[in-house]
Design a protein around this motif. Sequence first.
Motif, PDB file in Angstrom:
ATOM      1  N   VAL A   6       0.936  -1.182  -0.228  1.00  0.00           N
ATOM      2  CA  VAL A   6      -0.066  -0.071   0.006  1.00  0.00           C
ATOM      3  C   VAL A   6       0.868   1.219  -0.011  1.00  0.00           C
ATOM      4  CG1 VAL A   6      -1.770   1.188   1.293  1.00  0.00           C
ATOM      5  CG2 VAL A   6      -1.670  -1.284   1.406  1.00  0.00           C
ATOM      6  N   GLU A   7       0.572   2.234  -1.154  1.00  0.00           N
ATOM      7  CA  GLU A   7       1.418   3.396  -1.039  1.00  0.00           C
ATOM      8  C   GLU A   7       0.562   4.270  -0.250  1.00  0.00           C
ATOM      9  OE1 GLU A   7       2.457   4.297  -5.146  1.00  0.00           O
ATOM     10  OE2 GLU A   7       3.105   2.228  -5.493  1.00  0.00           O
ATOM     11  N   MET A   8       1.492   5.141   0.712  1.00  0.00           N
ATOM     12  CA  MET A   8       0.859   6.436   1.260  1.00  0.00           C
ATOM     13  C   MET A   8       1.596   7.599   0.973  1.00  0.00           C
ATOM     14  SD  MET A   8       0.225   6.215   5.384  1.00  0.00           S
ATOM     15  CE  MET A   8       2.133   6.117   5.933  1.00  0.00           C
ATOM     16  N   ASP A   9       0.719   8.720   1.098  1.00  0.00           N
ATOM     17  CA  ASP A   9       1.345   9.958   0.726  1.00  0.00           C
ATOM     18  C   ASP A   9       0.086  11.077   1.295  1.00  0.00           C
ATOM     19  OD1 ASP A   9       2.853  12.141  -0.002  1.00  0.00           O
ATOM     20  OD2 ASP A   9       2.669  11.555  -2.406  1.00  0.00           O
ATOM     21  N   THR A  10       0.488  12.460   1.080  1.00  0.00           N
ATOM     22  CA  THR A  10      -0.663  13.501   1.459  1.00  0.00           C
ATOM     23  C   THR A  10      -0.786  14.497   0.345  1.00  0.00           C
ATOM     24  OG1 THR A  10       1.310  14.676   2.483  1.00  0.00           O
ATOM     25  CG2 THR A  10      -0.186  13.510   3.856  1.00  0.00           C
ATOM     26  N   VAL A  11      -1.826  15.018   0.264  1.00  0.00           N
ATOM     27  CA  VAL A  11      -2.223  15.780  -0.943  1.00  0.00           C
ATOM     28  C   VAL A  11      -2.541  17.155   0.142  1.00  0.00           C
ATOM     29  CG1 VAL A  11      -4.060  16.451  -2.606  1.00  0.00           C
ATOM     30  CG2 VAL A  11      -3.125  13.980  -2.395  1.00  0.00           C
ATOM     31  N   GLU A  12      -2.043  18.053  -0.305  1.00  0.00           N
ATOM     32  CA  GLU A  12      -2.239  19.569   0.401  1.00  0.00           C
ATOM     33  C   GLU A  12      -3.194  20.293  -0.324  1.00  0.00           C
ATOM     34  OE1 GLU A  12       1.523  21.765   0.392  1.00  0.00           O
ATOM     35  OE2 GLU A  12       2.185  20.744   2.171  1.00  0.00           O
ATOM     36  N   GLY A  13      -3.901  21.095   0.504  1.00  0.00           N
ATOM     37  CA  GLY A  13      -5.118  22.068  -0.170  1.00  0.00           C
ATOM     38  C   GLY A  13      -4.139  23.249  -0.141  1.00  0.00           C
ATOM     39  N   THR A  14      -4.664  24.270   0.441  1.00  0.00           N
ATOM     40  CA  THR A  14      -3.827  25.738   0.712  1.00  0.00           C
ATOM     41  C   THR A  14      -2.873  25.111   1.672  1.00  0.00           C
ATOM     42  OG1 THR A  14      -5.735  26.489   2.255  1.00  0.00           O
ATOM     43  CG2 THR A  14      -5.601  27.075  -0.026  1.00  0.00           C
ATOM     44  N   LYS A  15      -1.838  26.059   1.679  1.00  0.00           N
ATOM     45  CA  LYS A  15      -0.501  26.028   2.433  1.00  0.00           C
ATOM     46  C   LYS A  15      -0.816  26.279   4.126  1.00  0.00           C
ATOM     47  CE  LYS A  15       3.089  25.026  -0.097  1.00  0.00           C
ATOM     48  NZ  LYS A  15       3.735  23.806  -0.155  1.00  0.00           N
ATOM     49  N   GLY A  16      -0.689  25.276   4.937  1.00  0.00           N
ATOM     50  CA  GLY A  16      -1.208  25.370   6.447  1.00  0.00           C
ATOM     51  C   GLY A  16      -2.305  24.929   6.703  1.00  0.00           C
ATOM     52  N   GLU A 112      -3.610  12.691  -9.539  1.00  0.00           N
ATOM     53  CA  GLU A 112      -4.148  13.462 -10.749  1.00  0.00           C
ATOM     54  C   GLU A 112      -5.836  13.433 -10.708  1.00  0.00           C
ATOM     55  OE1 GLU A 112      -2.527  12.354 -14.382  1.00  0.00           O
ATOM     56  OE2 GLU A 112      -0.499  12.532 -13.820  1.00  0.00           O
ATOM     57  N   PHE A 113      -6.329  12.269 -10.236  1.00  0.00           N
ATOM     58  CA  PHE A 113      -7.823  12.154 -10.190  1.00  0.00           C
ATOM     59  C   PHE A 113      -8.305  13.253  -9.214  1.00  0.00           C
ATOM     60  CE2 PHE A 113      -6.625   7.952 -11.962  1.00  0.00           C
ATOM     61  CZ  PHE A 113      -7.236   8.185 -13.215  1.00  0.00           C
ATOM     62  N   ILE A 114      -7.641  13.221  -8.097  1.00  0.00           N
ATOM     63  CA  ILE A 114      -7.974  13.931  -7.007  1.00  0.00           C
ATOM     64  C   ILE A 114      -7.983  15.440  -7.562  1.00  0.00           C
ATOM     65  CG2 ILE A 114      -7.281  15.268  -4.630  1.00  0.00           C
ATOM     66  CD1 ILE A 114      -6.417  12.020  -3.788  1.00  0.00           C
ATOM     67  N   ARG A 115      -7.095  15.910  -8.309  1.00  0.00           N
ATOM     68  CA  ARG A 115      -6.998  17.223  -8.619  1.00  0.00           C
ATOM     69  C   ARG A 115      -8.035  17.702  -9.745  1.00  0.00           C
ATOM     70  NH1 ARG A 115      -4.765  19.770  -4.681  1.00  0.00           N
ATOM     71  NH2 ARG A 115      -2.605  19.175  -4.254  1.00  0.00           N
ATOM     72  N   TYR A 116      -8.305  16.688 -10.433  1.00  0.00           N
ATOM     73  CA  TYR A 116      -9.717  16.967 -11.171  1.00  0.00           C
ATOM     74  C   TYR A 116     -10.733  17.696 -10.467  1.00  0.00           C
ATOM     75  CZ  TYR A 116      -7.501  13.801 -14.706  1.00  0.00           C
ATOM     76  OH  TYR A 116      -6.787  13.166 -15.683  1.00  0.00           O
ATOM     77  N   VAL A 117     -10.948  17.134  -9.445  1.00  0.00           N
ATOM     78  CA  VAL A 117     -12.126  17.711  -8.271  1.00  0.00           C
ATOM     79  C   VAL A 117     -11.531  18.752  -7.445  1.00  0.00           C
ATOM     80  CG1 VAL A 117     -13.874  16.738  -6.891  1.00  0.00           C
ATOM     81  CG2 VAL A 117     -13.033  15.231  -8.396  1.00  0.00           C
ATOM     82  N   LEU A 118     -10.272  18.573  -7.237  1.00  0.00           N
ATOM     83  CA  LEU A 118      -9.787  19.795  -6.203  1.00  0.00           C
ATOM     84  C   LEU A 118      -8.581  20.389  -6.611  1.00  0.00           C
ATOM     85  CD1 LEU A 118     -10.406  17.652  -2.828  1.00  0.00           C
ATOM     86  CD2 LEU A 118     -11.912  19.599  -3.802  1.00  0.00           C
ATOM     87  N   ASP A 176     -22.381   5.977 -16.009  1.00  0.00           N
ATOM     88  CA  ASP A 176     -22.839   7.031 -16.678  1.00  0.00           C
ATOM     89  C   ASP A 176     -23.260   8.095 -15.523  1.00  0.00           C
ATOM     90  OD1 ASP A 176     -24.925   5.823 -15.317  1.00  0.00           O
ATOM     91  OD2 ASP A 176     -26.369   6.172 -16.682  1.00  0.00           O
ATOM     92  N   GLN A 177     -22.846   8.048 -14.404  1.00  0.00           N
ATOM     93  CA  GLN A 177     -22.870   8.831 -13.309  1.00  0.00           C
ATOM     94  C   GLN A 177     -21.470   9.340 -12.645  1.00  0.00           C
ATOM     95  OE1 GLN A 177     -25.605   7.656 -10.345  1.00  0.00           O
ATOM     96  NE2 GLN A 177     -26.896   6.744 -11.813  1.00  0.00           N
ATOM     97  N   ILE A 178     -20.486   8.715 -13.192  1.00  0.00           N
ATOM     98  CA  ILE A 178     -19.106   9.274 -12.718  1.00  0.00           C
ATOM     99  C   ILE A 178     -18.976  10.685 -13.121  1.00  0.00           C
ATOM    100  CG2 ILE A 178     -16.524   8.775 -12.588  1.00  0.00           C
ATOM    101  CD1 ILE A 178     -17.270   5.953 -13.408  1.00  0.00           C
ATOM    102  N   GLN A 179     -18.360  11.405 -12.038  1.00  0.00           N
ATOM    103  CA  GLN A 179     -17.923  12.934 -12.448  1.00  0.00           C
ATOM    104  C   GLN A 179     -16.715  13.244 -11.746  1.00  0.00           C
ATOM    105  OE1 GLN A 179     -21.260  15.078 -10.908  1.00  0.00           O
ATOM    106  NE2 GLN A 179     -20.101  17.158 -11.737  1.00  0.00           N
ATOM    107  N   LEU A 180     -15.723  13.629 -12.572  1.00  0.00           N
ATOM    108  CA  LEU A 180     -14.672  13.706 -12.015  1.00  0.00           C
ATOM    109  C   LEU A 180     -13.938  15.298 -12.428  1.00  0.00           C
ATOM    110  CD1 LEU A 180     -12.574  10.527 -12.505  1.00  0.00           C
ATOM    111  CD2 LEU A 180     -13.285  11.403 -10.289  1.00  0.00           C
ATOM    112  N   ASN A 181     -14.786  16.395 -11.814  1.00  0.00           N
ATOM    113  CA  ASN A 181     -14.659  17.531 -11.798  1.00  0.00           C
ATOM    114  C   ASN A 181     -14.947  18.165 -10.690  1.00  0.00           C
ATOM    115  OD1 ASN A 181     -17.208  18.336 -12.389  1.00  0.00           O
ATOM    116  ND2 ASN A 181     -17.301  17.392 -14.324  1.00  0.00           N
ATOM    117  N   LYS A 182     -14.797  19.678 -10.802  1.00  0.00           N
ATOM    118  CA  LYS A 182     -15.157  20.612  -9.562  1.00  0.00           C
ATOM    119  C   LYS A 182     -16.418  20.391  -9.156  1.00  0.00           C
ATOM    120  CE  LYS A 182     -12.847  23.959 -11.414  1.00  0.00           C
ATOM    121  NZ  LYS A 182     -12.166  25.462 -11.736  1.00  0.00           N
ATOM    122  N   LYS A 183     -17.549  20.418 -10.020  1.00  0.00           N
ATOM    123  CA  LYS A 183     -18.731  20.547  -9.890  1.00  0.00           C
ATOM    124  C   LYS A 183     -19.378  19.121  -8.841  1.00  0.00           C
ATOM    125  CE  LYS A 183     -19.992  22.410 -14.241  1.00  0.00           C
ATOM    126  NZ  LYS A 183     -20.619  22.135 -15.567  1.00  0.00           N
TER     127      LYS A 183
END
Length: 188
Positions: A6-16, A112-118, A176-183
């Motif tokens: 299992v690979e583990m990491d973090t994804v940042e939003g805004t700094k801090g 990259e998939f997370i970044r499509y949404v966020l 047909d319901q998969i949505q990978l965008n900011k919406k």
Amino acid sequence: PELPIVEMDTVEGTKGGRVLLTLLFRTSRLMLAFLLYEKTQKEVLRIFNMLEYELGNELFEKTFSVILTDNGTEFGNPLSLEFNEDGIGRTRIFYCNPRASYQKGMIEKNHEFIRYVLPKGTSFESLLQTDINLMINHINSLGRNSLNWFSPIDVAKFTLDKDVLKKLNLKKIPNDQIQLNKKLLKKN
């Protein structure tokens, strides 16, 4: 060699601000993500304790036998992650070589998939874990060329204990319901 990694990491939003702890099962490409209030060892430990509580020690150990991560400060106390508060083993933590993020390239690619949404720079402050679960279910339901066009959740049904999917609220989203965008996470 036969143990799943299992690979583990973090994804940042805004700094801090809030971050996501991500875990990716190499065999299925199934990704989990958990909202951390801050990028600290204490917060990562909170998620490990929560997962062990939900799954039980035996299933946690079976599911997360070997975890590969980078040497970020939030992962700087491996013993607290490898052993629970009672001193019972639950996983083994291994670190990539310095500046060798390619050693956990699957999770980096999956981000990259997370970044499509966020998108990078998006604040996670208003997000709830239910929002993250929704996003992860959409990501895990998308068919992948590398999986012969099966989705990670389809493959995980064969590679993970069925209780893991159930207890972690992992659900298949119809194609047909998969949505990978900011919406996807826009609040009404």
